[in-house]
Enzyme design. Structure first.
Site, PDB file in Angstrom:
ATOM      1  N   ASP A  88       0.819  -1.209   0.000  1.00  0.00           N
ATOM      2  CA  ASP A  88       0.000   0.000   0.000  1.00  0.00           C
ATOM      3  C   ASP A  88       0.851   1.257   0.000  1.00  0.00           C
ATOM      4  O   ASP A  88       2.062   1.212   0.178  1.00  0.00           O
ATOM      5  CB  ASP A  88      -0.864   0.024   1.273  1.00  0.00           C
ATOM      6  CG  ASP A  88      -2.092  -0.843   1.121  1.00  0.00           C
ATOM      7  OD1 ASP A  88      -2.465  -1.143  -0.013  1.00  0.00           O
ATOM      8  OD2 ASP A  88      -2.677  -1.208   2.163  1.00  0.00           O
ATOM      9  N   LYS A 110      -3.142   4.239  -3.414  1.00  0.00           N
ATOM     10  CA  LYS A 110      -3.662   5.377  -4.163  1.00  0.00           C
ATOM     11  C   LYS A 110      -2.479   6.197  -4.654  1.00  0.00           C
ATOM     12  O   LYS A 110      -1.543   6.438  -3.912  1.00  0.00           O
ATOM     13  CB  LYS A 110      -4.461   6.242  -3.179  1.00  0.00           C
ATOM     14  CG  LYS A 110      -5.662   6.898  -3.787  1.00  0.00           C
ATOM     15  CD  LYS A 110      -6.337   7.782  -2.771  1.00  0.00           C
ATOM     16  CE  LYS A 110      -7.322   7.010  -1.916  1.00  0.00           C
ATOM     17  NZ  LYS A 110      -8.026   7.851  -0.947  1.00  0.00           N
ATOM     18  N   GLY A 141       0.330  -0.545   5.867  1.00  0.00           N
ATOM     19  CA  GLY A 141       0.889   0.375   6.853  1.00  0.00           C
ATOM     20  C   GLY A 141       0.312   0.108   8.238  1.00  0.00           C
ATOM     21  O   GLY A 141      -0.833  -0.325   8.377  1.00  0.00           O
ATOM     22  N   THR A 171       0.684   0.140  15.186  1.00  0.00           N
ATOM     23  CA  THR A 171      -0.287   1.061  14.617  1.00  0.00           C
ATOM     24  C   THR A 171       0.127   2.515  14.861  1.00  0.00           C
ATOM     25  O   THR A 171       0.881   2.817  15.797  1.00  0.00           O
ATOM     26  CB  THR A 171      -1.695   0.758  15.189  1.00  0.00           C
ATOM     27  OG1 THR A 171      -2.657   1.489  14.427  1.00  0.00           O
ATOM     28  CG2 THR A 171      -1.812   1.114  16.652  1.00  0.00           C
ATOM     29  N   MET A 223      -7.427   9.010   9.716  1.00  0.00           N
ATOM     30  CA  MET A 223      -7.963   9.575   8.461  1.00  0.00           C
ATOM     31  C   MET A 223      -8.791  10.823   8.707  1.00  0.00           C
ATOM     32  O   MET A 223      -9.828  11.022   8.076  1.00  0.00           O
ATOM     33  CB  MET A 223      -8.820   8.512   7.727  1.00  0.00           C
ATOM     34  CG  MET A 223      -8.039   7.292   7.309  1.00  0.00           C
ATOM     35  SD  MET A 223      -9.057   5.957   6.709  1.00  0.00           S
ATOM     36  CE  MET A 223      -9.532   5.141   8.226  1.00  0.00           C
TER      37      MET A 223
HETATM   38  N1  SAH Z   1      -3.454   0.375   9.438  1.00  0.00           N
HETATM   39  C1  SAH Z   1      -2.949   1.704   9.716  1.00  0.00           C
HETATM   40  C2  SAH Z   1      -4.021   2.746   9.529  1.00  0.00           C
HETATM   41  C3  SAH Z   1      -4.491   2.875   8.092  1.00  0.00           C
HETATM   42  S1  SAH Z   1      -5.678   4.170   7.906  1.00  0.00           S
HETATM   43  C4  SAH Z   1      -2.355   1.725  11.143  1.00  0.00           C
HETATM   44  O1  SAH Z   1      -2.578   0.772  11.909  1.00  0.00           O
HETATM   45  O2  SAH Z   1      -1.675   2.696  11.485  1.00  0.00           O
HETATM   46  C5  SAH Z   1      -4.626   5.497   7.388  1.00  0.00           C
HETATM   47  C6  SAH Z   1      -4.534   6.547   8.483  1.00  0.00           C
HETATM   48  O3  SAH Z   1      -3.636   6.107   9.492  1.00  0.00           O
HETATM   49  C7  SAH Z   1      -3.981   7.870   8.014  1.00  0.00           C
HETATM   50  O4  SAH Z   1      -4.985   8.672   7.427  1.00  0.00           O
HETATM   51  C8  SAH Z   1      -3.505   8.459   9.331  1.00  0.00           C
HETATM   52  O5  SAH Z   1      -4.587   8.967  10.072  1.00  0.00           O
HETATM   53  C9  SAH Z   1      -2.985   7.221  10.068  1.00  0.00           C
HETATM   54  N2  SAH Z   1      -1.532   7.040   9.907  1.00  0.00           N
HETATM   55  C10 SAH Z   1      -0.895   6.016   9.341  1.00  0.00           C
HETATM   56  N3  SAH Z   1       0.442   6.160   9.434  1.00  0.00           N
HETATM   57  C11 SAH Z   1       0.659   7.307  10.075  1.00  0.00           C
HETATM   58  C12 SAH Z   1       1.822   8.015  10.489  1.00  0.00           C
HETATM   59  N4  SAH Z   1       3.055   7.547  10.255  1.00  0.00           N
HETATM   60  N5  SAH Z   1       1.654   9.194  11.133  1.00  0.00           N
HETATM   61  C13 SAH Z   1       0.435   9.679  11.414  1.00  0.00           C
HETATM   62  N6  SAH Z   1      -0.706   9.049  11.046  1.00  0.00           N
HETATM   63  C14 SAH Z   1      -0.605   7.889  10.396  1.00  0.00           C
END
Ligand code: SAH
Length: 316
Positions: A88, A110, A141, A171, A223
Site C-alpha cells: 500500500d 492510491k 501500513g 499502529t 484519516m
Molecule cells: N493500518 C494503519 C491505519 C491505516 S488508515 C495503522 O494501523 O496505522 C490510514 C490513516 O492512518 C492515516 O490517514 C492516518 O490517520 C494514520 N496514519 C498512518 N500512518 C501514520 C503516520 N506515520 N503518522 C500519522 N498518522 C498515520
C-alpha cells in the site's frame, strides 16, 4: 540463520547515533536496508525453486508506522522469503528495500489524484498469486487489522480456500504517542482508549459525539486531517471543555514528523496557520497534557543548557 545483518544493524545504529536526524543518517540506513536485502537467508531455498508443487499462502503483514526499525522481525523475515509482495501507499521505501531483488512487487495504493486499486481486484490478485503456489506478503501500513480493510481480504481468501496468516504491526496511534513521549493511556488520565475512523464524519454519517465526549478516555481519530474542525466542534458541542487537549501528529515515527498541540477551541486555527501533511493522526484527551508538560520541561532543560554554555563562554 542470518545473524550478521541484525548484529550489523545495531552496530551501525550505534555508530550513526550522533548523526540521527541529519541527512547522512537516512542515507546510511537506506544503504544498509539495500545491503541486507541482497543477502538471501542461508536456510532458505532460492526464490525460483520455492514454489511449484507447494500450496500458496498469503501473509497479511503490518509494516508499522513508517520507521523501518519498528518493523517486526517476523515481518522482515517474511519479506525476505516472499515470492510476491502486494503493498500500500503508507509502506516506505526503506521497508520495500528489504525485499530481495527479482521478487514480484505489486503497488495497489492510491497515487496522487487517482483512486486506489479496487478492493475486489486486490482480493483477486492475492488469490491468483497464492493459486500459483507463491508465498505472498500483503503488506499494509501500521497494523493490518486497524482500518486496513483486512476483513474483506480475509473473507476473499477464506472463500477461495487459501491459507493465510496475520502478522500484526505497530499502529500509528502507538507510534505517534511514543514519539511524542507520552502514553496512550495513563491511570491518572485515561482508563479507556478508542480508535475511531474520521471517515464516518463525512456527509451523512456523524459519530455519536455524546458517547465520545468522555474525560476518562483517549480518542484517536484516523484519516481525519480534513475533519479537524468538525471533530473539535462535535466534541465541544457534546460537553467537552473548550480547553480540552488535542494533538495532531503527521508522519509519526519518521524523520519528517510534525506535531501541533492545542485545545478543542484553538486547534482549527492552529492547523490553518500551520497546515500539516498526510498521514496525520488526531489524539484527543488529557494524556496530551503530558506532551505539553514534556515540551515545557524540554525547553527548560534546553534553557539551562544554553545558560550553562553562556556561563562557560564567559569564563573561558
Ligand atoms: N493500518 C494503519 C491505519 C491505516 S488508515 C495503522 O494501523 O496505522 C490510514 C490513516 O492512518 C492515516 O490517514 C492516518 O490517520 C494514520 N496514519 C498512518 N500512518 C501514520 C503516520 N506515520 N503518522 C500519522 N498518522 C498515520
Amino acid at each position: 540463520m542470518r545473524r550478521i545483518p541484525s548484529l550489523m544493524s545495531s552496530r551501525l545504529e550505534a555508530v550513526l547515533r550522533p548523526w540521527r536526524g541529519r541527512p547522512l543518517h537516512s542515507l546510511a540506513r537506506v544503504a544498509f536496508s539495500w545491503w541486507a536485502s541482497q543477502c538471501p537467508p542461508s536456510d532458505e531455498p532460492a526464490a525460483a525453486s520455492r514454489h511449484g508443487d507447494r500450496d500458496g499462502r498469503v501473509f497479511l503483514v503490518g509494516a508499522g508506522s513508517g520507521d523501518v526499525e519498528l518493523l517486526t522481525l517476523k515481518a522482515a523475515r517474511l519479506l525476505r522469503e516472499a515470492d510476491a509482495v502486494v503493498y500500500d501507499r503508507l509502506v516506505g521505501d526503506e521497508i520495500l528495500a528489504l525485499i530481495p531483488a527479482g521478487r514480484e512487487r505489486y503497488y495497489v495504493g492510491k497515487s496522487r489524484g487517482h483512486h486506489s486499486v479496487a478492493q475486489a481486484e486486490i482480493g483477486a490478485l492475492l488469490v491468483r498469486l497464492a493459486g500459483e503456489g507463491k508465498r505472498v506478503v500483503r503488506l499494509k501500513g501500521g497494523d493490518p487489522g486497524v482500518f486496513g480493510r483486512m476483513g474483506e481480504e480475509l473473507a476473499t481468501l477464506d472463500g477461495a480456500g487459501i491459507g493465510r496468516e496475520i502478522v500484526p504491526g505497530i499502529t500509528a496511534a502507538s507510534a505517534a504517542c511514543a514519539s511524542m513521549g507520552i502514553p496512550l493511556t495513563d491511570r491518572g488520565h485515561a482508563q479507556q482508549l478508542r480508535l475511531i475512523t474520521a471517515q464516518q464524519c463525512r456527509e451523512g454519517g456523524e459519530p455519536d459525539w455524546p458517547a465520545l465526549a468522555r474525560r476518562d478516555e483517549t480518542l484517536v481519530f484516523y484519516m481525519g486531517l480534513s475533519r479537524v474542525a468538525p471533530i473539535c466542534r462535535g466534541l465541544r458541542g457534546a460537553g467537552l471543555p473548550d480547553d480540552w487537549p488535542i494533538m495532531l501528529v503527521a508522519n509519526a515515527s519518521l524523520p519528517e514528523q510534525e506535531a501541533l498541540v492545542g485545545t478543542l477551541a484553538d486547534m482549527p486555527e492552529r492547523l490553518a496557520a500551520h497546515p500539516l501533511p498526510s498521514p496525520c493522526l488526531i489524539i484527543v484527551g488529557s494524556v496530551v497534557r503530558l506532551a505539553e508538560v514534556r515540551r515545557l520541561v524540554d525547553s527548560e532543560v534546553m534553557h539551562a543548557i544554553e545558560a550553562h554554555r553562556e556561563d562557560a563562554d564567559i569564563y573561558h
